[in-house]
Structure formats: structure tokens, C-alpha cells
Design a protein around this motif. Structure first.
Motif, PDB file in Angstrom:
ATOM      1  N   GLU A  59       0.813  -1.212   0.000  1.00 42.91           N
ATOM      2  CA  GLU A  59       0.000   0.000   0.000  1.00 42.91           C
ATOM      3  C   GLU A  59       0.853   1.272   0.000  1.00 42.91           C
ATOM      4  N   GLU A  60       0.389   2.258  -0.749  1.00 42.98           N
ATOM      5  CA  GLU A  60       1.083   3.542  -0.828  1.00 42.98           C
ATOM      6  C   GLU A  60       1.308   4.149   0.551  1.00 42.98           C
ATOM      7  N   ARG A  61       0.295   4.125   1.384  1.00 40.68           N
ATOM      8  CA  ARG A  61       0.429   4.777   2.688  1.00 40.68           C
ATOM      9  C   ARG A  61       1.437   4.066   3.574  1.00 40.68           C
ATOM     10  N   VAL A  62       1.574   2.756   3.436  1.00 40.12           N
ATOM     11  CA  VAL A  62       2.575   2.019   4.216  1.00 40.12           C
ATOM     12  C   VAL A  62       3.973   2.376   3.719  1.00 40.12           C
ATOM     13  N   ILE A  63       4.167   2.376   2.408  1.00 37.41           N
ATOM     14  CA  ILE A  63       5.458   2.754   1.828  1.00 37.41           C
ATOM     15  C   ILE A  63       5.852   4.143   2.312  1.00 37.41           C
ATOM     16  N   PHE A  64       4.927   5.086   2.207  1.00 37.25           N
ATOM     17  CA  PHE A  64       5.248   6.458   2.565  1.00 37.25           C
ATOM     18  C   PHE A  64       5.555   6.602   4.058  1.00 37.25           C
ATOM     19  N   CYS A  65       4.832   5.904   4.897  1.00 33.43           N
ATOM     20  CA  CYS A  65       5.100   6.006   6.338  1.00 33.43           C
ATOM     21  C   CYS A  65       6.448   5.401   6.695  1.00 33.43           C
ATOM     22  N   ILE A  66       6.877   4.359   5.978  1.00 35.01           N
ATOM     23  CA  ILE A  66       8.231   3.831   6.175  1.00 35.01           C
ATOM     24  C   ILE A  66       9.243   4.898   5.770  1.00 35.01           C
TER      25      ILE A  66
END
Length: 178
Positions: A59-66
Motif C-alpha cells: 500500500e502507498e500509505r505504508v510505503i510512505f510512512c516507512i
């Protein structure tokens, strides 16, 4: 708004229904990325890179939060070492990621290469578990990503890495910034 501290098994962490959408999370963090020295173009290219890397199956939001947890979105972040003493670099501080310490105004290709390397590493952690797109699997994979091992009863058991890592990302997914 400060971070809430979560610990224990993955089931003790907030569910996906509490997570904000990617655009909201990204916009809440733009100012923080710009404070690192990133140009507006760098920030836009991070967005593009996350959208591209999500095609790997994360998911985009998981990638970005990492990205925000590992480098605060600083495209010029330096290289560090993981608990196994292997060099990690780039926006997601991943093994085998290119890094451009001290550089900004990077090309889309350079930024995408960093995000794709980190996303592939995280996807491997998901596959090591059950590869499900659920909050509990994602939280468990985050612990693996940060420390290389997992204590299923306590995701804050960092084994020499960052104890608050999974908790911090859970907060970021809910739209909190530190």
C-alpha cells in the motif's frame, strides 16, 4: 498531536479503519520533507515513486510512512547500518538501495530506485509472513523490516533496533506527525 505508544502483539495496534488515506498522510508531511532540504520537485517525485512502487503489492500509505520513519523524506539522507551490520541507504534505509548523501534535486529515476528497493525489501517481509494486506500482517512485517526478527507477543521488542518503530508507523498511518 503527539504519538500514542502501542506495544504488545499486532492485535493491540490500531486497525486499518483508523488509518488515513495516502493523500492526507502525504500532505500532512510535506512541510517536514521540505525542512530536510528537499526541493518541491523532490517531494513531488517522492509521491510519484510511492505510486510506482505500490505496484509491487504494498500500500502507498505504508510505503510512505516507512519513508517518513526512516528518512523524514530526505532524498539526501546518509547511509546507516542495520542490526546485522549491513549498509542501508536511501529514503527507506534499505539494503541494496542507492543513496545520495547530501544531495537534493534528484531525478525521478534516482528517487524511484530508492523507493522501489525499500518496497521490495518490505514486500519480502510480507511474503515471509502470510503476505496478507491486513493491519496485523503489516505491523508484523514492519517489525521484521526494522529488526530482522519478530517477537509475536511484543512488536516493541526490537532486538537491538528501534523499539518504537512499529508504534511510530502506526501513528503515522493515522495521520499523526511527530
Amino acid at each position: 498531536m503527539g504519538f500514542t505508544r502501542y506495544s504488545g502483539p499486532a492485535s493491540a495496534f490500531p486497525g486499518k479503519e483508523t488509518w488515513k488515506d495516502f493523500e492526507t498522510i502525504f500532505n500532512l508531511n510535506k512541510a517536514e520533507m521540505l525542512r530536510t532540504g528537499d526541493s518541491h520537485q523532490d517531494v513531488g517525485r517522492i509521491w510519484n515513486a510511492v505510486v510506482e512502487a505500490a505496484k509491487i503489492g504494498v500500500e502507498e500509505r505504508v510505503i510512505f510512512c516507512i519513508i517518513m520513519q526512516e528518512s523524514t523524506g530526505n532524498v539526501g539522507v546518509g547511509t546507516t547500518t542495520d542490526p546485522g551490520n549491513k549498509p542501508t541507504g536511501g529514503l527507506m534505509q534499505a539494503e541494496e538501495s542507492p543513496a545520495f548523501p547530501g544531495k537534493h534535486n534528484l531525478s525521478q529515476e534516482q528517487i524511484s530506485a530508492m523507493v522501489i528497493a525499500g518496497t521490495k525489501h518490505f514486500k519480502a517481509n510480507l511474503k515471509q509472513l502470510d503476505n496478507a494486506d491486513t493491519a496485523t500482517t503489516i505491523y508484523r512485517a514492519l517489525r521484521l523490516y526494522n529488526s530482522g526478527s519478530i517477537n509475536e507477543n511484543n512488536l516493541s521488542d526490537a532486538k537491538g533496533a528501534t523499539a518504537s518503530y512499529v508504534s511510530d508507523i502506526a501513528n503515522r498511518l493515522q495521520g499523526r506527525t511527530n
